[in-house]
Motif scaffolding. Structure first.
Motif, mmCIF file in Angstrom:
data_model
loop_
_atom_site.group_PDB
_atom_site.id
_atom_site.type_symbol
_atom_site.label_atom_id
_atom_site.label_comp_id
_atom_site.label_asym_id
_atom_site.label_seq_id
_atom_site.Cartn_x
_atom_site.Cartn_y
_atom_site.Cartn_z
ATOM 1 N N ARG A 368 0.829 -1.195 0.000
ATOM 2 C CA ARG A 368 0.000 0.000 0.000
ATOM 3 C C ARG A 368 0.870 1.254 0.000
ATOM 4 N NH1 ARG A 368 -2.361 -1.229 4.121
ATOM 5 N NH2 ARG A 368 -1.481 0.181 5.690
ATOM 6 N N ILE A 369 0.620 2.131 -0.978
ATOM 7 C CA ILE A 369 1.301 3.421 -1.069
ATOM 8 C C ILE A 369 0.254 4.505 -0.829
ATOM 9 C CG2 ILE A 369 2.658 4.978 -2.516
ATOM 10 C CD1 ILE A 369 4.130 2.412 -2.010
ATOM 11 N N PRO A 370 0.420 5.350 0.180
ATOM 12 C CA PRO A 370 -0.604 6.356 0.465
ATOM 13 C C PRO A 370 -0.525 7.549 -0.476
ATOM 14 C CG PRO A 370 1.202 6.574 2.019
ATOM 15 C CD PRO A 370 1.519 5.364 1.169
ATOM 16 N N ALA A 371 -1.643 8.209 -0.670
ATOM 17 C CA ALA A 371 -1.668 9.444 -1.444
ATOM 18 C C ALA A 371 -0.703 10.458 -0.838
ATOM 19 C CB ALA A 371 -3.084 10.012 -1.465
ATOM 20 N N GLY A 372 0.000 11.175 -1.705
ATOM 21 C CA GLY A 372 0.946 12.189 -1.247
ATOM 22 C C GLY A 372 2.345 11.683 -0.995
ATOM 23 N N ALA A 373 2.558 10.360 -1.039
ATOM 24 C CA ALA A 373 3.892 9.810 -0.767
ATOM 25 C C ALA A 373 4.811 10.043 -1.964
ATOM 26 C CB ALA A 373 3.799 8.315 -0.479
ATOM 27 N N ASP A 374 6.062 10.353 -1.673
ATOM 28 C CA ASP A 374 7.093 10.377 -2.712
ATOM 29 C C ASP A 374 7.546 8.945 -2.968
ATOM 30 O OD1 ASP A 374 7.299 13.124 -3.324
ATOM 31 O OD2 ASP A 374 8.370 13.461 -1.450
ATOM 32 N N VAL A 375 7.600 8.571 -4.228
ATOM 33 C CA VAL A 375 7.942 7.212 -4.641
ATOM 34 C C VAL A 375 9.179 7.271 -5.517
ATOM 35 C CG1 VAL A 375 7.151 5.164 -5.885
ATOM 36 C CG2 VAL A 375 5.533 6.504 -4.519
ATOM 37 N N MET A 376 10.126 6.418 -5.243
ATOM 38 C CA MET A 376 11.355 6.374 -6.033
ATOM 39 C C MET A 376 11.545 4.970 -6.588
ATOM 40 S SD MET A 376 15.210 7.552 -4.945
ATOM 41 C CE MET A 376 14.738 9.275 -4.810
ATOM 42 N N VAL A 377 11.499 4.862 -7.902
ATOM 43 C CA VAL A 377 11.792 3.605 -8.587
ATOM 44 C C VAL A 377 13.296 3.545 -8.801
ATOM 45 C CG1 VAL A 377 11.371 2.262 -10.670
ATOM 46 C CG2 VAL A 377 9.537 3.646 -9.708
ATOM 47 N N CYS A 378 13.934 2.503 -8.293
ATOM 48 C CA CYS A 378 15.396 2.453 -8.202
ATOM 49 C C CYS A 378 15.964 1.460 -9.210
ATOM 50 C CB CYS A 378 15.828 2.094 -6.787
ATOM 51 S SG CYS A 378 15.182 3.229 -5.532
ATOM 52 N N GLY A 379 16.158 1.928 -10.437
ATOM 53 C CA GLY A 379 16.698 1.050 -11.468
ATOM 54 C C GLY A 379 18.066 0.510 -11.132
ATOM 55 N N ALA A 380 18.883 1.302 -10.444
ATOM 56 C CA ALA A 380 20.226 0.851 -10.108
ATOM 57 C C ALA A 380 20.213 -0.337 -9.150
ATOM 58 C CB ALA A 380 21.027 1.997 -9.488
ATOM 59 N N VAL A 381 19.126 -0.495 -8.386
ATOM 60 C CA VAL A 381 18.969 -1.659 -7.515
ATOM 61 C C VAL A 381 18.301 -2.791 -8.276
ATOM 62 C CG1 VAL A 381 17.969 -2.506 -5.363
ATOM 63 C CG2 VAL A 381 18.877 -0.177 -5.475
ATOM 64 N N THR A 382 17.250 -2.479 -9.025
ATOM 65 C CA THR A 382 16.562 -3.503 -9.815
ATOM 66 C C THR A 382 17.533 -4.202 -10.755
ATOM 67 O OG1 THR A 382 14.588 -2.091 -9.765
ATOM 68 C CG2 THR A 382 14.587 -3.922 -11.332
ATOM 69 N N GLN A 383 18.456 -3.458 -11.329
ATOM 70 C CA GLN A 383 19.385 -4.018 -12.312
ATOM 71 C C GLN A 383 20.516 -4.836 -11.676
ATOM 72 O OE1 GLN A 383 18.221 -0.391 -15.280
ATOM 73 N NE2 GLN A 383 20.374 -0.617 -14.796
ATOM 74 N N TYR A 384 20.487 -4.954 -10.342
ATOM 75 C CA TYR A 384 21.357 -5.879 -9.612
ATOM 76 C C TYR A 384 20.548 -6.942 -8.870
ATOM 77 C CZ TYR A 384 25.882 -3.508 -10.189
ATOM 78 O OH TYR A 384 27.051 -2.994 -10.710
ATOM 79 N N HIS A 385 19.244 -6.925 -9.061
ATOM 80 C CA HIS A 385 18.357 -7.800 -8.288
ATOM 81 C C HIS A 385 18.646 -9.262 -8.646
ATOM 82 C CE1 HIS A 385 14.862 -9.366 -6.292
ATOM 83 N NE2 HIS A 385 14.345 -8.177 -6.071
ATOM 84 N N PRO A 386 18.978 -10.109 -7.664
ATOM 85 C CA PRO A 386 19.329 -11.494 -7.980
ATOM 86 C C PRO A 386 18.187 -12.301 -8.584
ATOM 87 C CG PRO A 386 19.151 -11.173 -5.592
ATOM 88 C CD PRO A 386 19.086 -9.815 -6.219
ATOM 89 N N ALA A 387 16.946 -11.854 -8.433
ATOM 90 C CA ALA A 387 15.828 -12.579 -9.042
ATOM 91 C C ALA A 387 15.865 -12.498 -10.559
ATOM 92 C CB ALA A 387 14.501 -12.021 -8.527
ATOM 93 N N TYR A 388 16.498 -11.443 -11.094
ATOM 94 C CA TYR A 388 16.563 -11.261 -12.543
ATOM 95 C C TYR A 388 17.974 -11.416 -13.093
ATOM 96 C CZ TYR A 388 12.696 -8.501 -10.613
ATOM 97 O OH TYR A 388 11.625 -8.067 -9.876
ATOM 98 N N TRP A 389 18.971 -11.230 -12.234
ATOM 99 C CA TRP A 389 20.364 -11.174 -12.695
ATOM 100 C C TRP A 389 21.233 -12.092 -11.824
ATOM 101 C CZ3 TRP A 389 20.178 -8.464 -17.031
ATOM 102 C CH2 TRP A 389 19.208 -7.468 -17.168
ATOM 103 N N PRO A 390 21.392 -13.354 -12.184
ATOM 104 C CA PRO A 390 22.302 -14.232 -11.429
ATOM 105 C C PRO A 390 23.719 -13.655 -11.414
ATOM 106 C CG PRO A 390 20.954 -15.493 -12.980
ATOM 107 C CD PRO A 390 20.731 -14.048 -13.311
ATOM 108 N N ASP A 391 24.353 -13.737 -10.255
ATOM 109 C CA ASP A 391 25.710 -13.215 -10.094
ATOM 110 C C ASP A 391 25.791 -11.790 -10.644
ATOM 111 O OD1 ASP A 391 28.385 -13.054 -9.503
ATOM 112 O OD2 ASP A 391 29.046 -14.368 -11.123
ATOM 113 N N PRO A 392 25.022 -10.849 -10.083
ATOM 114 C CA PRO A 392 24.855 -9.530 -10.697
ATOM 115 C C PRO A 392 26.115 -8.690 -10.768
ATOM 116 C CG PRO A 392 23.868 -9.595 -8.505
ATOM 117 C CD PRO A 392 24.230 -11.000 -8.850
ATOM 118 N N GLU A 393 27.129 -8.981 -9.950
ATOM 119 C CA GLU A 393 28.358 -8.197 -9.989
ATOM 120 C C GLU A 393 29.215 -8.528 -11.212
ATOM 121 O OE1 GLU A 393 29.033 -5.958 -7.633
ATOM 122 O OE2 GLU A 393 27.353 -6.448 -6.302
ATOM 123 N N ARG A 394 28.933 -9.645 -11.861
ATOM 124 C CA ARG A 394 29.762 -10.114 -12.980
ATOM 125 C C ARG A 394 29.386 -9.402 -14.273
ATOM 126 N NH1 ARG A 394 28.616 -14.483 -16.314
ATOM 127 N NH2 ARG A 394 26.918 -15.021 -14.879
#
Length: 487
Positions: A368-394
């Motif tokens: 749940r995200i309340p009205a008025g909240a600032d939301v930040m989508v963090c591509g730099a974290v998503t693009q290291y997310h192990p669910a999508y990127w095995p061994d993400p540092e490589r």
């Protein structure tokens, strides 16, 4: 776990789960670290609390209600499927508007739709491919300058932003680009740094107060505005003097992007006004060169660090181009080089975060995200997310084969944003970058100089410090280099 030194426990409460996040001393630690190293703070938050995390504080002089979104599904919902509920009404975008005007990056609603309708025809693939020759010329100019590099060593954190800015100014301003580059090079970094600091600082002094920093930023903004207004006025006067009849008969029409913007029109001869033209130019400068520079610098650095990948990329360049200058028609054939660039942009995201403000209550990735909240989508974290990127540092360009991309969520990688507000210049950035990499690999072999840098741990390219590479000129100069030297 203590509620004064732990997390808000997730649990059902109405539609969606409550968003977890640090409280007590953990929150204080996160807030202190946020300013010094946001990447470390956000990645730890994802590991400890999950894919949607709240950083909330209500302290004297500071009220913070920031919701961080780290998953591909969450990014899709904020940027695409629920985009109407997440607007550019937050402090950061307001500060950008104050500095650079209300162009495509910052405008909303009818203003945005009108601008996009007028400008979109200038960024079709066919039209963008027409800018390839200018990008190739600038890349060859860069390669020639590198022949005189002291100790045959270059600093990519300096060279690639300078190249990207020159190329963008050349495509924007055409014959006026040399004069424009000097002003933009001097003023744009001052105003950009000032804008980012104001957007990320909870308490700031009014812009009109005559502090040294405010005065420097105001002077930089004034000089940039005067440059754009002068070139626009001269260009419009030139077009008027030539007349529509001469242009339609094949006279000297402006074929740079500014000329095309001036000539762009919609229904009932709707066209961009002088202020709108200036705003678009400034937004193109802000959004169009730093992102390209980051991708290029990281791609070159990673190729220098991985000689087997560099050899494979160079073999492809030599096989496809056979010594000639690359063009737009070569982009599809330079498939491995494109994968290198995409992987470089995954490892060091050119746009690490995208911020929005929720208009109404919403559910994002089940939370749940309340009205008025600032939301930040963090591509730099998503693009290291192990669910999508095995061994993400490589470093592994094979992550971006067509088969691999089909097996991942669309928003596991989104350096150009997404949804209806995805970057209008995505194809141009990719084209310019691949052509530049191809030209430099035709001319040089690269080796890293100095210790390995901590990839992916910084927000901007320059925070890494110097990224230096040693150049070894290739013995067989490509045909394009010989023609350039002779001409």
């Amino acid at each position: 776990m203590s509620m004064t030194d732990g997390a808000h426990p997730p649990g059902p409460a109405g539609p969606g789960l409550e968003v977890p996040g640090p409280t007590g001393s953990r929150l204080v630690r996160s807030l202190l670290e946020l300013r010094g190293n946001p990447m470390r703070t956000f990645r730890r938050a994802q590991r400890e609390y999950g894919d949607v995390v709240r950083l909330g504080a209500d302290l004297p002089g500071l009220r913070l209600d920031l919701h961080l979104v780290f998953s591909a599904d969450g990014a899709r919902e904020v940027l695409a499927t629920q985009a109407a509920n997440f607007r550019k009404d937050n402090v950061m975008y307001e500060v950008i508007r104050e500095s650079f005007g209300n162009g495509l990056l910052t405008s909303q609603d009818d203003a945005y739709r009108r601008q996009r309708r007028l400008i979109q025809p200038l960024f079709t693939r066919r039209r963008v491919d027409g800018y390839a020759d200018a990008a190739g010329t600038q890349a060859e100019s860069l390669a020639e300058r590198w022949r005189g590099a002291p100790d045959a060593t270059v600093d990519l954190t300096r060279e690639m932003p300078a190249f990207a800015l020159r190329a963008l100014c050349h495509i924007l301003f055409g014959a006026d680009s040399d004069a424009a580059v000097q002003v933009v090079n001097r003023c744009l970094p001052v105003l950009m740094d000032y804008t980012l600091e104001r957007g990320n600082t909870p308490l700031t002094l009014p812009r009109h107060w005559p502090t040294p920093r405010n005065r420097r930023a105001a002077a930089a903004q004034r000089e940039l505005y005067e440059l754009c207004d002068r070139i626009i006025a001269e260009r419009r006067a030139g077009r008027a003097a030539r007349g529509a009849a001469a242009l339609s008969a094949g006279g000297e029409a402006d074929d740079d992007l500014l000329g095309l913007l001036i000539g762009a029109s919609g229904e009932n001869d709707d066209a961009l006004g002088v202020d709108e033209l200036r705003d678009q130019i400034l937004i193109f400068l802000v959004a169009g060169h730093e992102t390209t520079a980051t991708g290029l610098a990281m791609a070159l650095y990673l190729l220098a660090r991985h000689p087997e990948a560099q050899a494979r990329a160079r073999e492809e360049v030599d096989r496809v181009l056979a010594g000639r200058r690359p063009g737009a028609a070569d982009l599809d054939a330079l498939a491995y080089l494109t994968r290198v660039l995409k992987e470089a942009m995954r490892i060091q995201s050119p746009v690490p975060f995208i911020s929005r403000r929720a208009v109404a209550d919403a559910v994002v990735d089940g939370h749940r995200i309340p009205a008025g909240a600032d939301v930040m989508v963090c591509g730099a974290v998503t693009q290291y997310h192990p669910a999508y990127w095995p061994d993400p540092e490589r470093f592994d360009p094979e992550r971006f084969t067509p088969e691999a991309e089909e097996g991942r969520p669309r928003y596991a990688w989104f350096p150009f944003g997404g949804g209806s507000r995805a970057c209008i210049g995505q194809h141009f950035s990719m084209l310019e970058s691949v052509l530049c990499l191809a030209v430099l690999l035709q001319r040089y072999e690269l080796r890293p100089v100095g210790a390995e840098i901590p990839l992916g741990n910084t927000v901007t390219l320059k925070e890494n410090g110097p990224i230096r590479c040693h150049l070894t000129a290739r013995t067989a100069a490509p045909a394009s280099a010989k023609r350039y030297a002779a001409g």
